[in-house]
Design a protein around this motif. Structure first.
Motif, PDB file in Angstrom:
ATOM      1  N   TYR A 220     189.946  19.247  -0.185  1.00 48.13           N
ATOM      2  CA  TYR A 220     190.472  17.881  -0.008  1.00 48.13           C
ATOM      3  C   TYR A 220     189.829  17.253   1.236  1.00 48.13           C
ATOM      4  CZ  TYR A 220     193.631  13.993   0.944  1.00 48.13           C
ATOM      5  OH  TYR A 220     194.133  12.734   1.219  1.00 48.13           O
ATOM      6  N   LYS A 221     189.780  18.059   2.286  1.00 47.62           N
ATOM      7  CA  LYS A 221     189.179  17.561   3.516  1.00 47.62           C
ATOM      8  C   LYS A 221     187.666  17.397   3.334  1.00 47.62           C
ATOM      9  CE  LYS A 221     189.350  18.392   8.463  1.00 47.62           C
ATOM     10  NZ  LYS A 221     187.973  18.713   8.824  1.00 47.62           N
ATOM     11  N   LYS A 222     187.053  18.453   2.777  1.00 45.56           N
ATOM     12  CA  LYS A 222     185.585  18.458   2.702  1.00 45.56           C
ATOM     13  C   LYS A 222     185.045  17.424   1.711  1.00 45.56           C
ATOM     14  CE  LYS A 222     184.820  23.291   3.929  1.00 45.56           C
ATOM     15  NZ  LYS A 222     184.670  24.623   3.327  1.00 45.56           N
ATOM     16  N   GLY A 223     185.721  17.265   0.575  1.00 48.21           N
ATOM     17  CA  GLY A 223     185.168  16.417  -0.493  1.00 48.21           C
ATOM     18  C   GLY A 223     185.678  14.987  -0.465  1.00 48.21           C
ATOM     19  N   ILE A 224     186.815  14.781   0.201  1.00 49.94           N
ATOM     20  CA  ILE A 224     187.404  13.426   0.181  1.00 49.94           C
ATOM     21  C   ILE A 224     187.506  12.859   1.600  1.00 49.94           C
ATOM     22  CG2 ILE A 224     189.439  12.066  -0.449  1.00 49.94           C
ATOM     23  CD1 ILE A 224     189.856  13.895  -2.827  1.00 49.94           C
TER      24      ILE A 224
ATOM     25  N   ALA B  23     178.999   7.958  -4.274  1.00 53.93           N
ATOM     26  CA  ALA B  23     179.374   6.970  -3.261  1.00 53.93           C
ATOM     27  C   ALA B  23     180.590   7.491  -2.520  1.00 53.93           C
ATOM     28  CB  ALA B  23     179.678   5.632  -3.920  1.00 53.93           C
ATOM     29  N   ASN B  24     180.639   7.181  -1.214  1.00 51.66           N
ATOM     30  CA  ASN B  24     181.716   7.724  -0.384  1.00 51.66           C
ATOM     31  C   ASN B  24     183.096   7.439  -0.973  1.00 51.66           C
ATOM     32  OD1 ASN B  24     179.973   8.652   1.560  1.00 51.66           O
ATOM     33  ND2 ASN B  24     180.026   6.744   2.744  1.00 51.66           N
ATOM     34  N   TRP B  25     183.289   6.170  -1.391  1.00 53.73           N
ATOM     35  CA  TRP B  25     184.638   5.735  -1.754  1.00 53.73           C
ATOM     36  C   TRP B  25     184.794   5.586  -3.257  1.00 53.73           C
ATOM     37  CZ3 TRP B  25     187.405   0.735   0.408  1.00 53.73           C
ATOM     38  CH2 TRP B  25     188.776   1.002   0.550  1.00 53.73           C
ATOM     39  N   SER B  26     184.056   6.364  -4.017  1.00 54.18           N
ATOM     40  CA  SER B  26     184.186   6.265  -5.470  1.00 54.18           C
ATOM     41  C   SER B  26     185.095   7.383  -5.959  1.00 54.18           C
ATOM     42  CB  SER B  26     182.792   6.325  -6.107  1.00 54.18           C
ATOM     43  OG  SER B  26     182.739   7.247  -7.158  1.00 54.18           O
ATOM     44  N   PHE B  27     186.086   6.965  -6.742  1.00 53.31           N
ATOM     45  CA  PHE B  27     187.120   7.855  -7.284  1.00 53.31           C
ATOM     46  C   PHE B  27     186.485   9.039  -8.034  1.00 53.31           C
ATOM     47  CE2 PHE B  27     190.389   7.866 -10.942  1.00 53.31           C
ATOM     48  CZ  PHE B  27     191.363   8.537 -10.233  1.00 53.31           C
ATOM     49  N   CYS B  28     185.530   8.741  -8.919  1.00 52.32           N
ATOM     50  CA  CYS B  28     184.935   9.814  -9.727  1.00 52.32           C
ATOM     51  C   CYS B  28     183.952  10.659  -8.918  1.00 52.32           C
ATOM     52  CB  CYS B  28     184.260   9.243 -10.968  1.00 52.32           C
ATOM     53  SG  CYS B  28     185.412   8.374 -12.042  1.00 52.32           S
ATOM     54  N   SER B  29     183.321  10.060  -7.900  1.00 54.21           N
ATOM     55  CA  SER B  29     182.455  10.864  -7.013  1.00 54.21           C
ATOM     56  C   SER B  29     183.308  11.850  -6.229  1.00 54.21           C
ATOM     57  CB  SER B  29     181.701   9.979  -6.015  1.00 54.21           C
ATOM     58  OG  SER B  29     180.876   9.064  -6.664  1.00 54.21           O
ATOM     59  N   GLN B  30     184.492  11.396  -5.825  1.00 53.66           N
ATOM     60  CA  GLN B  30     185.393  12.297  -5.082  1.00 53.66           C
ATOM     61  C   GLN B  30     185.685  13.538  -5.927  1.00 53.66           C
ATOM     62  OE1 GLN B  30     188.596   9.471  -4.358  1.00 53.66           O
ATOM     63  NE2 GLN B  30     187.967   9.169  -2.237  1.00 53.66           N
ATOM     64  N   MET B  31     185.904  13.319  -7.226  1.00 51.87           N
ATOM     65  CA  MET B  31     186.242  14.460  -8.101  1.00 51.87           C
ATOM     66  C   MET B  31     185.119  15.495  -8.114  1.00 51.87           C
ATOM     67  SD  MET B  31     187.972  12.392 -11.236  1.00 51.87           S
ATOM     68  CE  MET B  31     189.455  11.427 -10.919  1.00 51.87           C
ATOM     69  N   VAL B  32     183.892  15.002  -8.264  1.00 52.23           N
ATOM     70  CA  VAL B  32     182.768  15.937  -8.353  1.00 52.23           C
ATOM     71  C   VAL B  32     182.543  16.636  -7.006  1.00 52.23           C
ATOM     72  CG1 VAL B  32     180.280  16.086  -8.717  1.00 52.23           C
ATOM     73  CG2 VAL B  32     181.697  14.753 -10.280  1.00 52.23           C
ATOM     74  N   ARG B  33     182.691  15.902  -5.913  1.00 52.50           N
ATOM     75  CA  ARG B  33     182.510  16.556  -4.602  1.00 52.50           C
ATOM     76  C   ARG B  33     183.553  17.645  -4.399  1.00 52.50           C
ATOM     77  NH1 ARG B  33     181.843  10.992  -2.274  1.00 52.50           N
ATOM     78  NH2 ARG B  33     183.949  11.271  -1.464  1.00 52.50           N
ATOM     79  N   VAL B  34     184.803  17.358  -4.773  1.00 47.79           N
ATOM     80  CA  VAL B  34     185.847  18.383  -4.620  1.00 47.79           C
ATOM     81  C   VAL B  34     185.468  19.625  -5.436  1.00 47.79           C
ATOM     82  CG1 VAL B  34     188.270  18.960  -5.096  1.00 47.79           C
ATOM     83  CG2 VAL B  34     187.690  16.764  -4.051  1.00 47.79           C
TER      84      VAL B  34
ATOM     85  N   MET C  65     194.067  14.943 -10.123  1.00 44.31           N
ATOM     86  CA  MET C  65     195.330  14.465  -9.540  1.00 44.31           C
ATOM     87  C   MET C  65     195.218  14.306  -8.024  1.00 44.31           C
ATOM     88  SD  MET C  65     197.374  13.656 -11.878  1.00 44.31           S
ATOM     89  CE  MET C  65     199.082  13.595 -11.375  1.00 44.31           C
ATOM     90  N   MET C  66     194.423  15.176  -7.386  1.00 47.30           N
ATOM     91  CA  MET C  66     194.196  15.052  -5.937  1.00 47.30           C
ATOM     92  C   MET C  66     193.587  13.668  -5.641  1.00 47.30           C
ATOM     93  SD  MET C  66     191.575  17.350  -3.675  1.00 47.30           S
ATOM     94  CE  MET C  66     192.296  18.960  -3.748  1.00 47.30           C
ATOM     95  N   CYS C  67     192.638  13.265  -6.494  1.00 47.14           N
ATOM     96  CA  CYS C  67     191.970  11.976  -6.281  1.00 47.14           C
ATOM     97  C   CYS C  67     192.900  10.811  -6.609  1.00 47.14           C
ATOM     98  CB  CYS C  67     190.681  11.905  -7.110  1.00 47.14           C
ATOM     99  SG  CYS C  67     189.508  13.164  -6.582  1.00 47.14           S
ATOM    100  N   VAL C  68     193.761  10.991  -7.620  1.00 48.74           N
ATOM    101  CA  VAL C  68     194.749   9.946  -7.937  1.00 48.74           C
ATOM    102  C   VAL C  68     195.693   9.751  -6.748  1.00 48.74           C
ATOM    103  CG1 VAL C  68     196.802   9.438  -9.364  1.00 48.74           C
ATOM    104  CG2 VAL C  68     194.697  10.261 -10.458  1.00 48.74           C
ATOM    105  N   PHE C  69     196.282  10.840  -6.259  1.00 43.88           N
ATOM    106  CA  PHE C  69     197.241  10.739  -5.147  1.00 43.88           C
ATOM    107  C   PHE C  69     196.559  10.171  -3.890  1.00 43.88           C
ATOM    108  CE2 PHE C  69     199.536  14.514  -7.209  1.00 43.88           C
ATOM    109  CZ  PHE C  69     200.534  13.720  -7.751  1.00 43.88           C
ATOM    110  N   ASN C  70     195.324  10.630  -3.660  1.00 46.53           N
ATOM    111  CA  ASN C  70     194.622  10.143  -2.473  1.00 46.53           C
ATOM    112  C   ASN C  70     194.407   8.639  -2.556  1.00 46.53           C
ATOM    113  OD1 ASN C  70     192.859  10.541   0.004  1.00 46.53           O
ATOM    114  ND2 ASN C  70     191.462   9.547  -1.423  1.00 46.53           N
ATOM    115  N   ARG C  71     194.076   8.158  -3.769  1.00 41.39           N
ATOM    116  CA  ARG C  71     193.855   6.711  -3.907  1.00 41.39           C
ATOM    117  C   ARG C  71     195.164   5.942  -3.702  1.00 41.39           C
ATOM    118  NH1 ARG C  71     189.229   3.795  -5.029  1.00 41.39           N
ATOM    119  NH2 ARG C  71     188.455   5.728  -4.136  1.00 41.39           N
ATOM    120  N   LEU C  72     196.291   6.554  -4.098  1.00 45.04           N
ATOM    121  CA  LEU C  72     197.575   5.895  -3.841  1.00 45.04           C
ATOM    122  C   LEU C  72     197.800   5.746  -2.337  1.00 45.04           C
ATOM    123  CD1 LEU C  72     199.944   7.555  -6.502  1.00 45.04           C
ATOM    124  CD2 LEU C  72     198.797   5.332  -6.626  1.00 45.04           C
TER     125      LEU C  72
END
Ligand SMILES: N[C@@H](CCC(=O)N[C@@H](CS)C(=O)NCC(=O)O)C(=O)O
Length: 281
Positions: free
Chosen positions: A242-246, A11-22, A205-212
């Motif tokens: 970061y750009k491509k996956g998030i 899903a576009n806005w899912s924290f754990c999906s962001q990790m796998v895409r990155v 951590m990239m996904c944590v900071f991005n969510r902040l």
């Protein structure tokens, strides 16, 4: 030519999906994607449909299919693609490496707000509630009838009917500040990343900071208490992944939710976090 055929359910806005895409973009892996409209964000609630439950009976994303093999759980997925594509994203895992990776994501079995990874959903709860309360009643009935996870079902239903989440983040503020200080102390002046080379924990951590950033809390790492965290986040933002996956996966929907929810005001939790941080030596 890539040997494995990869399909990502995410899903576009899912924290754990962001990790796998990155991770996929870091490793330059080609993949097909199926976007799943999650039940807490979209009226369709596609993660509760039979075709998706047949793939992952837990109803969560991300899921990856490597050839015809299904793998669930973001940490496992990243470890598996690391192995199969023989990369160095997951560095030799001694117990401490493993534990930092686990602490920085939503690890099954970890209590909410017990780690920096599980604090993120607690901080996101008011925003999720805002989305859930906009869903039509029939989507809520679908959650009631079909969500396989009792804990999540109860949270989503309580959010819809009682609006319980507004103050949830308060329970996590002290622990969050403990975690910020802990990670600041773990960082090394000379390292661009958590370890020498970019690795799995940096993705988390990239996904944590991005969510902040989404939660209008990124200012918490800009005080004089955490200069290394601040520099670390800047380094992570420079990665192409970061750009491509998030960033590239944000649509007008997510931007609109953030705008409507905060109405250009700061997060009500920013000040209490800064106050707590200021009290630490
Ligand atoms: N431990 C799992 C957590 C997966 C998870 O909780 N995914 C969320 C999105 S970040 C989800 O699918 N939520 C939908 C739901 O629970 O209904 C992982 O790391 O993949």
């Amino acid at each position: 030519m890539q040997d494995h055929k990869i399909t990502l359910f995410h899903a576009n806005w899912s924290f754990c999906s962001q990790m796998v895409r990155v991770a996929l973009f870091e490793l330059n892996i080609k993949f097909d994607e199926r976007h799943i409209k999650l039940c807490d964000q979209y009226a369709e609630g596609e993660n509760l449909d039979k075709n998706f439950l047949d793939i992952n009976p837990l109803a969560t994303v991300p899921v990856i299919k490597i050839n015809n093999e299904v793998i669930v759980n973001s940490t496992t997925i990243i470890e598996e693609i690391n192995k199969r594509f023989q990369s160095n994203l997951c560095i030799e895992e001694d117990d401490s490496v493993k534990s930092f990776v686990k602490q920085t994501t939503i690890t099954e079995g970890d209590k909410f707000a017990s780690t920096i990874g599980t604090i993120i959903p607690v901080f996101s709860a008011p925003l999720i509630e805002f989305m859930i309360r906009k869903l039509p009643l029939k989507s809520i009935i679908k959650i009631f009838m079909k969500h396989p996870r009792k804990d999540r079902k109860m949270i989503f239903l309580s959010m819809y009917f009682f609006g319980v989440a507004k103050k949830f983040p308060n329970i996590a503020i002290k622990k969050f500040v403990d975690e910020l200080i802990k990670f600041e102390e773990l960082l090394n002046e000379d390292n661009t990343y958590f370890y020498n080379e970019f690795s799995h924990i940096d993705i988390n951590m990239m996904c944590v900071f991005n969510r902040l950033e989404d939660l209008k809390l990124s200012e918490v790492i800009t005080t004089n208490k955490t200069p290394l965290l601040q520099r670390y986040w800047k380094n992570l933002q420079k990665r192409d992944s970061y750009k491509k996956g998030i960033l590239n996966y944000y649509t007008s929907k997510e931007h609109k939710v953030i705008k409507d929810f905060y109405n250009d005001a700061p997060s009500p939790f920013l000040k209490p976090i800064l106050v707590e941080l200021a009290q630490r030596n």
